[in-house]
Structures are given as C-alpha cells and as structure tokens.
Design a protein around this motif. Sequence first.
Motif, mmCIF file in Angstrom:
data_model
loop_
_atom_site.group_PDB
_atom_site.id
_atom_site.type_symbol
_atom_site.label_atom_id
_atom_site.label_comp_id
_atom_site.label_asym_id
_atom_site.label_seq_id
_atom_site.Cartn_x
_atom_site.Cartn_y
_atom_site.Cartn_z
ATOM 1 N N THR A 144 0.432 9.422 -6.070
ATOM 2 C CA THR A 144 0.149 10.657 -5.957
ATOM 3 C C THR A 144 -0.237 11.057 -7.887
ATOM 4 O O THR A 144 1.459 10.490 -7.896
ATOM 5 N N LEU A 145 -0.531 11.744 -8.842
ATOM 6 C CA LEU A 145 -0.656 11.852 -9.922
ATOM 7 C C LEU A 145 -0.454 13.279 -10.650
ATOM 8 O O LEU A 145 -2.030 13.256 -9.605
ATOM 9 N N ALA A 146 0.657 13.789 -10.823
ATOM 10 C CA ALA A 146 0.602 15.386 -11.007
ATOM 11 C C ALA A 146 0.661 15.524 -12.075
ATOM 12 O O ALA A 146 1.820 14.799 -12.601
ATOM 13 N N GLN A 147 0.926 17.130 -12.551
ATOM 14 C CA GLN A 147 1.371 17.396 -14.162
ATOM 15 C C GLN A 147 2.223 18.962 -13.531
ATOM 16 O O GLN A 147 1.275 20.199 -12.923
ATOM 17 N N PRO A 148 2.913 18.640 -13.499
ATOM 18 C CA PRO A 148 4.144 20.136 -12.967
ATOM 19 C C PRO A 148 3.780 20.913 -13.609
ATOM 20 O O PRO A 148 4.558 22.328 -13.086
ATOM 21 N N ASP A 149 3.683 21.296 -15.315
ATOM 22 C CA ASP A 149 3.260 21.985 -15.462
ATOM 23 C C ASP A 149 2.004 23.337 -15.491
ATOM 24 O O ASP A 149 2.490 24.325 -15.654
ATOM 25 N N THR A 150 1.406 22.293 -15.116
ATOM 26 C CA THR A 150 -0.111 23.604 -14.507
ATOM 27 C C THR A 150 -0.115 22.868 -13.029
ATOM 28 O O THR A 150 -1.316 23.769 -12.964
ATOM 29 N N GLY A 151 0.067 21.745 -11.821
ATOM 30 C CA GLY A 151 0.277 21.783 -11.347
ATOM 31 C C GLY A 151 -1.453 20.878 -10.468
ATOM 32 O O GLY A 151 -1.529 21.081 -9.005
ATOM 33 N N ALA A 152 -1.800 21.015 -11.413
ATOM 34 C CA ALA A 152 -3.235 20.278 -11.091
ATOM 35 C C ALA A 152 -2.759 18.686 -10.582
ATOM 36 O O ALA A 152 -1.429 18.301 -10.925
ATOM 37 N N VAL A 153 -3.533 18.273 -9.811
ATOM 38 C CA VAL A 153 -2.805 16.999 -9.207
ATOM 39 C C VAL A 153 -4.443 15.956 -9.685
ATOM 40 O O VAL A 153 -5.248 16.174 -9.222
ATOM 41 N N LEU A 154 -4.118 15.163 -10.478
ATOM 42 C CA LEU A 154 -4.616 14.503 -10.412
ATOM 43 C C LEU A 154 -5.495 13.308 -9.836
ATOM 44 O O LEU A 154 -6.582 12.842 -9.794
ATOM 45 N N LEU A 155 -4.664 12.656 -9.275
ATOM 46 C CA LEU A 155 -4.848 11.865 -7.697
ATOM 47 C C LEU A 155 -4.025 11.900 -6.792
ATOM 48 O O LEU A 155 -2.317 11.982 -6.871
ATOM 49 N N ASP A 156 -4.383 11.691 -5.198
ATOM 50 C CA ASP A 156 -3.520 11.542 -3.959
ATOM 51 C C ASP A 156 -4.709 10.495 -3.675
ATOM 52 O O ASP A 156 -5.430 11.028 -2.992
ATOM 53 N N SER A 157 -4.696 9.413 -3.102
ATOM 54 C CA SER A 157 -5.297 8.698 -2.091
ATOM 55 C C SER A 157 -4.011 7.855 -1.797
ATOM 56 O O SER A 157 -3.255 6.804 -2.755
ATOM 57 N N GLU A 158 -4.980 6.967 -1.132
ATOM 58 C CA GLU A 158 -4.530 5.576 -0.639
ATOM 59 C C GLU A 158 -4.696 4.154 -2.318
ATOM 60 O O GLU A 158 -5.672 4.597 -2.629
ATOM 61 N N ALA A 159 -3.821 3.047 -2.241
ATOM 62 C CA ALA A 159 -3.632 3.035 -3.041
ATOM 63 C C ALA A 159 -2.826 1.255 -2.922
ATOM 64 O O ALA A 159 -1.491 1.232 -2.038
ATOM 65 N N ALA A 160 -3.919 0.603 -2.958
ATOM 66 C CA ALA A 160 -3.234 -0.917 -3.370
ATOM 67 C C ALA A 160 -2.288 -1.244 -4.867
ATOM 68 O O ALA A 160 -3.042 -1.073 -5.584
ATOM 69 N N ILE A 161 -1.637 -1.778 -4.250
ATOM 70 C CA ILE A 161 -0.667 -2.352 -5.879
ATOM 71 C C ILE A 161 0.331 -2.834 -5.318
ATOM 72 O O ILE A 161 0.604 -3.892 -5.017
ATOM 73 N N GLY A 162 0.009 -4.025 -6.962
ATOM 74 C CA GLY A 162 0.208 -5.372 -7.017
ATOM 75 C C GLY A 162 -1.010 -7.099 -6.726
ATOM 76 O O GLY A 162 -2.048 -6.137 -6.047
ATOM 77 N N ARG B 268 0.809 -1.171 -0.061
ATOM 78 C CA ARG B 268 -0.308 -0.428 -0.283
ATOM 79 C C ARG B 268 0.965 1.305 -0.021
ATOM 80 O O ARG B 268 1.990 1.156 0.473
ATOM 81 N N THR B 269 0.546 2.312 -0.912
ATOM 82 C CA THR B 269 1.348 3.273 -0.903
ATOM 83 C C THR B 269 0.445 4.597 -0.934
ATOM 84 O O THR B 269 -1.540 4.647 -1.649
ATOM 85 N N ARG B 270 0.294 5.703 -0.519
ATOM 86 C CA ARG B 270 -0.991 7.280 -0.700
ATOM 87 C C ARG B 270 -0.327 7.385 -2.419
ATOM 88 O O ARG B 270 1.394 7.814 -2.408
#
Length: 85
Positions: free
Chosen positions: A67-85, A63-65
Amino acid sequence: MPTTLATDVDEGLLLPADARGVVTVGFDGRYVWSFRAERDGRRTVRGVVVPWPVALRPYLAGRTRLTLAQPDTGAVLLDSEAAIG
C-alpha cells in the motif's frame, strides 16, 4: 497516479514524474516507512525512483499486499499484491 514496484530490490519504488508530498508504505496493512518523493527520490527518464531503505533490504523477499498512500490527502496511490525481491 500509477505506481510500479521495481522488481530489483536495489532500485526501489518507481513513481510517476509528478509525484509530490509524503507517501507512506505499508506491507499487509502495517506501516513500514514513509518518504517525500521530491526529497528522497531521484528523477529518471521513467519517473521518480525512491530507493528502499538500507535497513529494509535484507527483508525484501516474498509477496505482500503493498500500500502506498498520501496521509495529507487520504489518497491511496497503490493497494495491491506485489512480489518483492
């Protein structure tokens, strides 16, 4: 922009079909990787799938937090807990 993490590590990140530009990926507040959706992804009927880098795949378990973001616009597309794998 709703973003869904694919549960299958072999598949990658699923982004909306209109995803464009640079997207940075962070785990628990740390930069991990960046990509360009239109260059690195492949279009499917569900949206744009961007595969995980091969070098990261052995470490994608747990599990991790996420974050997906667009540095050119400053937009945060996703910021949440996620289960990976």
